[in-house]
Design an enzyme around this catalytic site. Structure first.
Site, short mmCIF file in Angstrom:
data_model
loop_
_atom_site.label_atom_id
_atom_site.label_comp_id
_atom_site.label_asym_id
_atom_site.label_seq_id
_atom_site.Cartn_x
_atom_site.Cartn_y
_atom_site.Cartn_z
N HIS A 1 -2.91 6.08 4.83
CA HIS A 1 -1.41 6.21 5.18
C HIS A 1 -1.11 7.51 4.65
O HIS A 1 -1.46 8.06 3.59
CB HIS A 1 -0.85 5.21 4.20
CG HIS A 1 -0.80 3.85 4.92
ND1 HIS A 1 -1.40 3.45 5.93
CD2 HIS A 1 -0.17 2.52 4.35
CE1 HIS A 1 -1.28 2.20 6.09
NE2 HIS A 1 -0.35 1.65 5.23
N CYS B 1 0.68 -1.09 0.06
CA CYS B 1 -0.21 0.15 0.01
C CYS B 1 0.83 1.29 0.13
O CYS B 1 0.51 2.38 -0.68
CB CYS B 1 -0.99 -0.01 1.12
SG CYS B 1 -0.42 -0.54 2.62
P1 NAP Z 1 -6.74 -10.03 8.11
O1 NAP Z 1 -7.86 -8.99 8.26
O2 NAP Z 1 -6.21 -10.80 9.29
O3 NAP Z 1 -7.34 -11.12 7.10
C1 NAP Z 1 -6.83 -12.25 6.77
C2 NAP Z 1 -7.72 -12.87 5.69
O4 NAP Z 1 -6.99 -14.17 5.30
C3 NAP Z 1 -9.05 -13.56 6.35
O5 NAP Z 1 -9.87 -13.72 5.35
C4 NAP Z 1 -8.53 -14.87 6.51
O6 NAP Z 1 -9.56 -15.68 6.84
C5 NAP Z 1 -7.88 -15.26 5.59
N1 NAP Z 1 -6.83 -16.48 6.15
C6 NAP Z 1 -6.02 -16.57 7.02
N2 NAP Z 1 -5.41 -17.68 7.09
C7 NAP Z 1 -6.10 -18.55 6.14
C8 NAP Z 1 -5.94 -19.93 5.72
N3 NAP Z 1 -5.37 -20.80 6.32
N4 NAP Z 1 -6.86 -20.27 4.62
C9 NAP Z 1 -7.67 -19.32 4.02
N5 NAP Z 1 -7.79 -18.19 4.38
C10 NAP Z 1 -6.96 -17.82 5.52
O7 NAP Z 1 -5.56 -9.20 6.93
P2 NAP Z 1 -5.68 -8.28 5.93
O8 NAP Z 1 -5.47 -6.92 6.36
O9 NAP Z 1 -7.24 -8.41 5.20
O10 NAP Z 1 -4.63 -8.65 5.16
C11 NAP Z 1 -4.56 -9.81 4.30
C12 NAP Z 1 -3.28 -10.09 3.60
O11 NAP Z 1 -3.42 -9.07 2.53
C13 NAP Z 1 -1.89 -9.61 4.06
O12 NAP Z 1 -1.53 -10.88 4.75
C14 NAP Z 1 -1.01 -9.15 3.17
O13 NAP Z 1 -0.51 -10.20 2.38
C15 NAP Z 1 -2.14 -8.36 2.10
N6 NAP Z 1 -2.10 -7.19 2.39
C16 NAP Z 1 -1.68 -6.23 1.56
C17 NAP Z 1 -1.67 -4.99 1.41
C18 NAP Z 1 -1.06 -4.02 0.81
O14 NAP Z 1 -0.33 -3.17 1.04
N7 NAP Z 1 -1.43 -4.09 -0.59
C19 NAP Z 1 -2.23 -4.32 2.73
C20 NAP Z 1 -2.76 -5.19 3.68
C21 NAP Z 1 -2.62 -6.63 3.31
P3 NAP Z 1 -10.13 -15.87 8.51
O15 NAP Z 1 -11.17 -15.02 8.76
O16 NAP Z 1 -10.87 -17.38 8.42
O17 NAP Z 1 -9.00 -16.17 9.44
O1 3JN Z 2 1.57 -2.63 7.45
C1 3JN Z 2 0.86 -1.97 6.45
O2 3JN Z 2 0.40 -0.63 6.49
C2 3JN Z 2 0.76 -2.37 5.23
C3 3JN Z 2 1.11 -4.13 5.44
C4 3JN Z 2 1.05 -5.19 4.28
C5 3JN Z 2 1.48 -6.45 4.60
C6 3JN Z 2 0.75 -7.14 5.92
C7 3JN Z 2 0.87 -8.38 6.06
C8 3JN Z 2 1.73 -9.22 5.03
C9 3JN Z 2 1.91 -7.32 3.70
C10 3JN Z 2 2.21 -6.46 2.16
O3 3JN Z 2 1.21 -6.58 1.51
O4 3JN Z 2 3.29 -6.39 2.12
C11 3JN Z 2 1.97 -8.47 4.00
C12 3JN Z 2 2.98 -9.45 2.95
O5 3JN Z 2 3.94 -9.45 2.94
O6 3JN Z 2 2.09 -10.00 2.25
#
Ligand code: NAP
Ligand code: 3JN
Length: 363
Positions: free
Chosen positions: A257, A131
């Site tokens: 952010h 992000c």
């Molecule tokens: P979150 O609120 O903790 O949600 C995690 C999601 O993953 C939930 O739907 C969870 O399901 C699912 N999950 C976890 N373990 C799983 C498994 N074993 N099998 C299937 N589904 C599973 O986290 P979030 O903030 O949405 O972030 C999720 C991911 O998106 C991060 O880890 C990161 O890789 C990515 N992300 C990217 C950005 C970016 O900067 N582009 C920003 C934030 C996050 P349950 O509800 O069933 O546990």
């Molecule tokens: O911390 C933030 O503001 C952005 C977080 C992104 C993030 C959180 C958990 C895992 C990432 C990501 O998108 O880089 C990951 C990841 O490494 O997949």
């Protein structure tokens, strides 16, 4: 011939990002056939609102991708490592929000305002950047293209929602505890990094650690910003044509952010008026910059919006050709969900929702 309607799986649909992906899909111009909400077995059977009805959450497995055209994934890196190849093998194109595939040279890392043409070379997996990277490159790309770019120094002010739903709940609990005269330290269990040796409250605090520490005292988040911005802007994560460095800080804001960015074009003839004029018409950018009216981007106003807001545009006082910008975007929308759905729309518009024959992950 009728246009295709895509069968879409949202992996991580119950999470902070996944829920926003569903909201962005509701607003999307994509022709949607069916949408499948996938999460862990813990959430199976849970219902998520979608298009006036409900989606029933299914436990994700490799079999979840049979008959799926497009997977929008946000369930973390280890799941993306395992399930993205399985989805491509089943014939689906994956847009992945985790960092797992971002540095893979077989995987385009895409911000549609900046490098949409990179999609044409996709082999089934497309990575959505971090992000903090996304909102920075949306503002920097036009400057690079028009005036050149020698150096970028960024300090981030990252909202709690970037660390997921548990982090948001934790900050609220800490705030409540502090206001009730309890010890807010008792509620610090996730931030700065889940599973780390120490946890600190974010409420009424700042945490200059996002993700784990790596070489030279930089955090993983800081390295992500450096290498991802180079891959997107210059086509090479290790390019040296633009120097990029930064400090990533978590702040007690829920959504949105902020980034203070020093930009050196290396060209003393560039004026602040020219930068402002350029950004005013840049795709995906909204300039909010009028000190007389106290107009500048703020997270609470950017929340829910797809655009990247830029203000406090001013010259460096000692280095002609260098400028300071204040950049704000909704980290869950432009920083994740919208950029993901926007990539999907771009793929559809280019007729690229198909796994090419030579894909390394094709069955
Ligand atoms: P979150 O609120 O903790 O949600 C995690 C999601 O993953 C939930 O739907 C969870 O399901 C699912 N999950 C976890 N373990 C799983 C498994 N074993 N099998 C299937 N589904 C599973 O986290 P979030 O903030 O949405 O972030 C999720 C991911 O998106 C991060 O880890 C990161 O890789 C990515 N992300 C990217 C950005 C970016 O900067 N582009 C920003 C934030 C996050 P349950 O509800 O069933 O546990
Ligand atoms: O911390 C933030 O503001 C952005 C977080 C992104 C993030 C959180 C958990 C895992 C990432 C990501 O998108 O880089 C990951 C990841 O490494 O997949």
């Amino acid at each position: 011939m009728t246009a295709p309607a895509y069968h879409i799986a949202v992996l991580g649909a119950t999470g902070a990002v996944g829920r926003r992906i569903l909201a962005e899909l509701e607003k999307s111009s994509l022709p949607i056939g069916t949408v499948h909400a996938l999460a862990s077995a813990r959430s199976a059977g849970q219902r998520l609102p979608f298009q006036g009805g409900y989606l029933t959450v299914e436990a994700a497995s490799p079999a979840s991708f049979d008959g799926i055209d497009l997977v929008l994934a946000s369930a973390g890196g280890s799941l993306s490592k395992r399930l993205a190849p399985a989805a491509v093998a089943a014939g689906a194109v994956v847009v992945d929000n985790s960092s797992f595939w971002r540095m893979d040279d077989r995987v385009p890392l895409v911000v549609p305002e900046v490098n949409p043409a990179a999609l044409t070379a996709h082999q089934g997996i497309i990575a959505n950047p971090n992000c903090s990277t996304i909102q920075m490159v949306v503002a920097l790309a036009p400057i690079l293209e028009q005036f050149g770019l020698e150096q970028v120094i960024v300090s981030t002010y990252q909202a709690a929602s970037g660390a997921g739903k548990a982090a948001m709940d934790e900050v609220l609990a800490e705030m409540q505890a502090q206001l009730m005269g309890e010890d807010m330290h008792d509620y610090a269990a996730v931030l700065p990094v889940k599973g780390a040796a120490k946890h600190y409250p974010l409420a009424f605090n700042l945490l200059p650690q996002i993700d784990v520490f790596e070489a030279e005292g930089y955090t993983h988040e800081e390295y992500k910003m450096i290498h991802e911005s180079k891959k997107i802007l210059l086509g090479d994560p290790d390019a040296t044509a633009v120097k990029v460095t930064g400090t990533a800080v978590r702040v007690p804001v829920m959504i949105g952010h902020g980034e203070s960015v020093y930009v050196d074009t290396g060209n003393p003839a560039v004026t602040v008026a020219a930068i402002r004029e350029l950004l005013a018409t840049a795709p995906g950018v909204v300039v909010q910059d009028d000190p007389d009216q106290q107009l500048y981007p703020q997270p609470i106003e950017a929340a829910g919006e797809r655009e990247t807001f830029v203000g406090r545009i001013r010259p460096d006082l000692e280095n002609p050709g260098a400028f300071h910008l204040w950049i704000v975007a909704d980290n869950l929308v432009k920083g994740a969900a919208w950029n993901t759905v926007q990539i999907a729309e771009e793929l559809a518009a280019r007729d690229l929702v198909r796994v090419p024959a030579g894909s390394p992950w094709r069955a």
